[in-house]
Design a protein around this motif. Sequence first.
Motif, mmCIF file in Angstrom:
data_model
loop_
_atom_site.group_PDB
_atom_site.id
_atom_site.type_symbol
_atom_site.label_atom_id
_atom_site.label_comp_id
_atom_site.label_asym_id
_atom_site.label_seq_id
_atom_site.Cartn_x
_atom_site.Cartn_y
_atom_site.Cartn_z
ATOM 1 N N LEU A 168 100.490 64.369 -62.273
ATOM 2 C CA LEU A 168 99.970 65.422 -61.399
ATOM 3 C C LEU A 168 98.731 66.083 -61.983
ATOM 4 N N SER A 169 98.681 66.234 -63.306
ATOM 5 C CA SER A 169 97.504 66.848 -63.928
ATOM 6 C C SER A 169 96.257 65.992 -63.716
ATOM 7 N N SER A 170 96.409 64.681 -63.799
ATOM 8 C CA SER A 170 95.277 63.787 -63.557
ATOM 9 C C SER A 170 94.864 63.821 -62.091
ATOM 10 N N MET A 171 95.841 63.876 -61.192
ATOM 11 C CA MET A 171 95.532 63.959 -59.770
ATOM 12 C C MET A 171 94.737 65.212 -59.457
ATOM 13 N N ALA A 172 95.072 66.319 -60.142
ATOM 14 C CA ALA A 172 94.326 67.551 -59.937
ATOM 15 C C ALA A 172 92.881 67.410 -60.410
ATOM 16 N N GLN A 173 92.665 66.639 -61.472
ATOM 17 C CA GLN A 173 91.309 66.409 -61.954
ATOM 18 C C GLN A 173 90.486 65.621 -60.933
ATOM 19 N N PHE A 174 91.125 64.692 -60.231
ATOM 20 C CA PHE A 174 90.398 63.895 -59.236
ATOM 21 C C PHE A 174 89.905 64.758 -58.075
ATOM 22 N N ASP A 175 90.603 65.863 -57.811
ATOM 23 C CA ASP A 175 90.184 66.747 -56.722
ATOM 24 C C ASP A 175 88.836 67.400 -57.009
ATOM 25 N N ARG A 176 88.414 67.386 -58.263
ATOM 26 C CA ARG A 176 87.117 67.975 -58.614
ATOM 27 C C ARG A 176 85.947 67.089 -58.212
#
Length: 370
Positions: free
Chosen positions: A202-210
């Motif tokens: 989930l932390s990596s997925m949040a980074q992709f939102d950037r």
Amino acid sequence: MSQTSTQDATAEPPTQSASTRPTKAKKNRLSGGFFRFVITRFLLIIPTVFILVTVVFFVMRATGDPITAAQGGRLSPEELQRRIHEAGYDRPLIVQYVDYLGDLLHGDLGTTVTDNQPVISILTRYGAATFELAILALIVAMVVGIAFGRIAAHHRDRLADAGIRTFAILCYATPVFFLGLMLKLIFAVWLGWLPSSGRADLSSMAQFDRLVQPTGFYIIDALQLGDMTVLADVLRHAVLPALALGLLTAGVFIRLVRTNVISTYNSGYVEAARSRGVSEKRLLSKHAWRPALIPIITVMGMQIAVMLAGAVLTETTFEWKGLGFMLSNYLKARDFVAVQGIVILIAIIVSVANFIVDVISALIDPRVRY
């Protein structure tokens, strides 16, 4: 004497140009034959896709209209008939088919029945995940298949050869979902080395939102971020699905590489090179290996279709949210509009992939063009 030299000088150029004409004509014939082959193979994609689209359309309609199949038990008879009429599914089947072909030509694959989304948006959102998995699995298949196939050919009829052939049989005989479950059990549950599902934390997925323009290919998106932690996380999630799907095809490649290397290794020109004192290592790596590539490349096109079919079970096993995962969900929901669009896209990909493989084979071996 000057007249004789003048005549000789004037007579020489036509002789030289005549001697060069056959070579140029031969080159033109070869290049023309190659381009005719490429154009013919490309044009064959159109009837192939047309036949597949037609078969899929009528097979999907064999059980009735998509709305009744997906929502028949959830709507009242009056509401069901209203929605069928609004969607045009009460018209003659041939009229629906002609309209569907017209929509395809305009890039419209319809709207899903269960969640009311354009099918084209489903394909663009989840297609990158399937392509990424297929590319990684193909890399696994090529590395394992070529390396083990060459080793088996080099140690023909020895213990190493017997062990590798047994491994190859197990690879393509084991169902991909069972292999996936075994890999999850060993490396995710027992050893705890790798994650068991998903494409990233989930932390990596949040980074992709950037990202302003994400590609959907998580490896490429992680490289865009420049965050090696995210890249490592994405690769860790990809290891088990890529292994499960890649080993399925690697088993075929192992046997194919072994058979063709042995065949060329015992051919006449290799024996001639051996008689000149060429080392066995060089015979294998230079003389016997390259000709054996031609059938391998040819079979690779057919294996892409097998790999995309295996992606459905692989993505479901590892909850890898790609087209295979969505196809499984839409099949359970009996959403035939979505299923139809996904199957058509896969058919187009397989047709194009086989076209590319045929062109590469023709470049390597001119005999393929005729």
